[in-house]
Design a protein around this motif. Structure first.
Motif, mmCIF file in Angstrom:
data_model
loop_
_atom_site.group_PDB
_atom_site.id
_atom_site.type_symbol
_atom_site.label_atom_id
_atom_site.label_comp_id
_atom_site.label_asym_id
_atom_site.label_seq_id
_atom_site.Cartn_x
_atom_site.Cartn_y
_atom_site.Cartn_z
ATOM 1 N N SER A 109 -21.987 -28.557 -20.285
ATOM 2 C CA SER A 109 -22.158 -29.372 -21.488
ATOM 3 C C SER A 109 -22.264 -30.836 -21.067
ATOM 4 O O SER A 109 -22.527 -31.119 -19.903
ATOM 5 C CB SER A 109 -20.987 -29.145 -22.459
ATOM 6 N N THR A 110 -22.065 -31.752 -21.981
ATOM 7 C CA THR A 110 -22.246 -33.166 -21.660
ATOM 8 C C THR A 110 -20.987 -33.957 -21.965
ATOM 9 O O THR A 110 -20.074 -33.492 -22.658
ATOM 10 C CB THR A 110 -23.414 -33.782 -22.454
ATOM 11 N N ILE A 111 -20.976 -35.181 -21.465
ATOM 12 C CA ILE A 111 -19.830 -36.066 -21.626
ATOM 13 C C ILE A 111 -19.567 -36.386 -23.095
ATOM 14 O O ILE A 111 -18.446 -36.730 -23.481
ATOM 15 C CB ILE A 111 -20.068 -37.368 -20.817
ATOM 16 N N THR A 112 -20.578 -36.230 -23.937
ATOM 17 C CA THR A 112 -20.416 -36.548 -25.360
ATOM 18 C C THR A 112 -19.461 -35.584 -26.058
ATOM 19 O O THR A 112 -18.985 -35.877 -27.157
ATOM 20 C CB THR A 112 -21.779 -36.525 -26.086
ATOM 21 N N ASP A 113 -19.161 -34.436 -25.427
ATOM 22 C CA ASP A 113 -18.230 -33.474 -26.016
ATOM 23 C C ASP A 113 -16.774 -33.823 -25.746
ATOM 24 O O ASP A 113 -15.866 -33.178 -26.287
ATOM 25 C CB ASP A 113 -18.509 -32.068 -25.479
ATOM 26 N N ALA A 114 -16.521 -34.808 -24.885
ATOM 27 C CA ALA A 114 -15.144 -35.169 -24.548
ATOM 28 C C ALA A 114 -14.452 -35.825 -25.742
ATOM 29 O O ALA A 114 -15.065 -36.600 -26.485
ATOM 30 C CB ALA A 114 -15.135 -36.116 -23.349
ATOM 31 N N GLU A 115 -13.178 -35.527 -25.913
ATOM 32 C CA GLU A 115 -12.411 -36.059 -27.035
ATOM 33 C C GLU A 115 -11.378 -37.080 -26.558
ATOM 34 O O GLU A 115 -10.886 -37.018 -25.435
ATOM 35 C CB GLU A 115 -11.720 -34.925 -27.786
ATOM 36 N N ASN A 116 -11.041 -38.003 -27.441
ATOM 37 C CA ASN A 116 -10.062 -39.047 -27.123
ATOM 38 C C ASN A 116 -8.645 -38.508 -27.114
ATOM 39 O O ASN A 116 -8.297 -37.588 -27.866
ATOM 40 C CB ASN A 116 -10.122 -40.170 -28.176
ATOM 41 N N CYS A 117 -7.818 -39.102 -26.260
ATOM 42 C CA CYS A 117 -6.382 -38.892 -26.322
ATOM 43 C C CYS A 117 -5.722 -40.158 -25.786
ATOM 44 O O CYS A 117 -6.394 -41.056 -25.282
ATOM 45 C CB CYS A 117 -5.950 -37.656 -25.522
ATOM 46 N N ARG A 118 -4.407 -40.224 -25.882
ATOM 47 C CA ARG A 118 -3.685 -41.387 -25.370
ATOM 48 C C ARG A 118 -2.692 -40.945 -24.303
ATOM 49 O O ARG A 118 -1.918 -40.013 -24.517
ATOM 50 C CB ARG A 118 -2.972 -42.140 -26.500
ATOM 51 N N ILE A 119 -2.741 -41.640 -23.158
ATOM 52 C CA ILE A 119 -1.835 -41.321 -22.055
ATOM 53 C C ILE A 119 -0.755 -42.403 -21.981
ATOM 54 O O ILE A 119 -0.358 -42.942 -23.017
ATOM 55 C CB ILE A 119 -2.607 -41.158 -20.734
ATOM 56 N N ARG A 120 -0.284 -42.739 -20.790
ATOM 57 C CA ARG A 120 0.821 -43.695 -20.628
ATOM 58 C C ARG A 120 0.511 -45.025 -21.337
ATOM 59 O O ARG A 120 -0.621 -45.497 -21.345
ATOM 60 C CB ARG A 120 1.084 -43.943 -19.147
ATOM 61 N N ASP A 121 1.551 -45.601 -21.911
ATOM 62 C CA ASP A 121 1.440 -46.905 -22.579
ATOM 63 C C ASP A 121 0.374 -46.927 -23.669
ATOM 64 O O ASP A 121 -0.154 -47.985 -24.002
ATOM 65 C CB ASP A 121 1.140 -48.009 -21.548
ATOM 66 N N GLY A 122 0.053 -45.757 -24.200
ATOM 67 C CA GLY A 122 -0.888 -45.685 -25.301
ATOM 68 C C GLY A 122 -2.336 -45.888 -24.922
ATOM 69 O O GLY A 122 -3.198 -46.065 -25.802
ATOM 70 N N GLN A 123 -2.645 -45.852 -23.624
ATOM 71 C CA GLN A 123 -4.028 -46.064 -23.193
ATOM 72 C C GLN A 123 -4.916 -44.909 -23.651
ATOM 73 O O GLN A 123 -4.611 -43.745 -23.430
ATOM 74 C CB GLN A 123 -4.110 -46.189 -21.672
ATOM 75 N N LYS A 124 -6.027 -45.241 -24.270
ATOM 76 C CA LYS A 124 -6.958 -44.228 -24.756
ATOM 77 C C LYS A 124 -7.902 -43.819 -23.630
ATOM 78 O O LYS A 124 -8.501 -44.673 -22.966
ATOM 79 C CB LYS A 124 -7.760 -44.747 -25.942
ATOM 80 N N VAL A 125 -8.050 -42.520 -23.392
ATOM 81 C CA VAL A 125 -8.948 -42.000 -22.358
ATOM 82 C C VAL A 125 -9.601 -40.721 -22.851
ATOM 83 O O VAL A 125 -9.214 -40.147 -23.877
ATOM 84 C CB VAL A 125 -8.216 -41.701 -21.025
ATOM 85 N N LYS A 126 -10.592 -40.278 -22.101
ATOM 86 C CA LYS A 126 -11.187 -38.961 -22.265
ATOM 87 C C LYS A 126 -11.188 -38.269 -20.902
ATOM 88 O O LYS A 126 -11.099 -38.934 -19.861
ATOM 89 C CB LYS A 126 -12.625 -39.071 -22.788
#
Length: 260
Positions: free
Chosen positions: A45-62
């Protein structure tokens, strides 16, 4: 070609095929998402399917999964910035056997382009009739049993590229690599994932629960989830074939932290 930058940085989960990537993907999915497809496999699939989440210190990543031997800079016309790479690797002969198992039609689908006229129903069958040596010779020569998968390169190059340094350069910036041995996770459990816990900012109990969830989703089925053990090659491969592999690649494998 017009490219755009993704506004959210990524953590890539990398490995050579059949090295435990799906296991790590299920662990991370259990920590942050409801389904594993929230971490797309870039080979399907493609990177556009990745969903947001928050890791340490509230940093948003996929997150995303890849088997490539080098960092993915662009996917689906998006330039990708990285927070870190999680890389998992495994003993080459266990990878070899698991990859041969994957080539069975019942597991990996139609693989005639890879296998030609060499069809089989089980790895045990290829060992019994001697055909396993054909696959091992390919692995000795090419470092893979699927040379058509060019992006993954070969086991040696893939592992060396990702474990030779604690960081990888991307557009002049150092991106952290958290390298994991499959065998350490099997033997040490959550203790082997301390760096991952630190990176993601999750507690020990959270990680333990995620590992239990991942275990439930990757139960041995004789197909995609095959043996899930360290040193399986010692039980399955004839001694003369192990010595043959050692003769050609033993020194290089030992330099990467494995015995044969």
């Amino acid at each position: 070609m017009i490219r755009s930058f993704s506004s959210t940085p990524y953590i890539g989960i990398y490995s050579f095929p059949k090295s435990g990537n799906t296991w790590i993907r299920y662990i991370v999915s259990a920590l942050f998402f409801e389904k594993i497809t929230s971490i797309p496999d870039l080979h399907q699939s493609t990177i556009t399917d990745a969903e947001n989440c928050r890791i340490r210190d509230g940093q948003k990543v996929k997150f995303y999964k890849s088997h490539t031997a080098s960092i993915v800079n662009v996917n689906h016309r998006k330039e990708i910035d990285h927070v870190a790479i999680i890389y998992i690797y495994r003993h080459p002969l266990d990878v070899f056997l698991s990859y041969v198992n994957f080539l069975r039609r019942e597991v990996g689908g139609k693989n005639e382009a890879i296998l030609g006229n060499i069809g089989f129903t089980s790895v045990e069958e290829t060992i019994a009739n001697g055909d396993i040596e054909l696959f091992l010779d390919a692995f000795i020569l090419y470092g893979t049993v699927q040379p058509s998968f060019v992006a993954a390169s070969n086991w040696f190059q893939n592992v060396e590229n990702w474990t030779s340094s604690p960081t990888v350069k991307q557009r002049g910036r150092d991106v952290r690599i958290v390298a994991l041995k499959y065998e350490d996770i099997l033997s040490q459990g959550v203790d082997a994932l301390e760096e991952v816990r630190s990176l993601l900012g999750v507690g020990r109990e959270e990680m333990e629960r995620a590992m239990i969830s991942a275990g439930e989703n990757t139960k041995i089925n004789g197909k995609f989830f095959w043996k899930q053990k360290a040193g399986n090659y010692r039980e399955m491969l004839p001694e003369n074939l192990i010595k043959k592999f050692d003769r050609y690649h033993g020194e290089r494998v030992r330099a990467l932290g494995y015995e044969i």
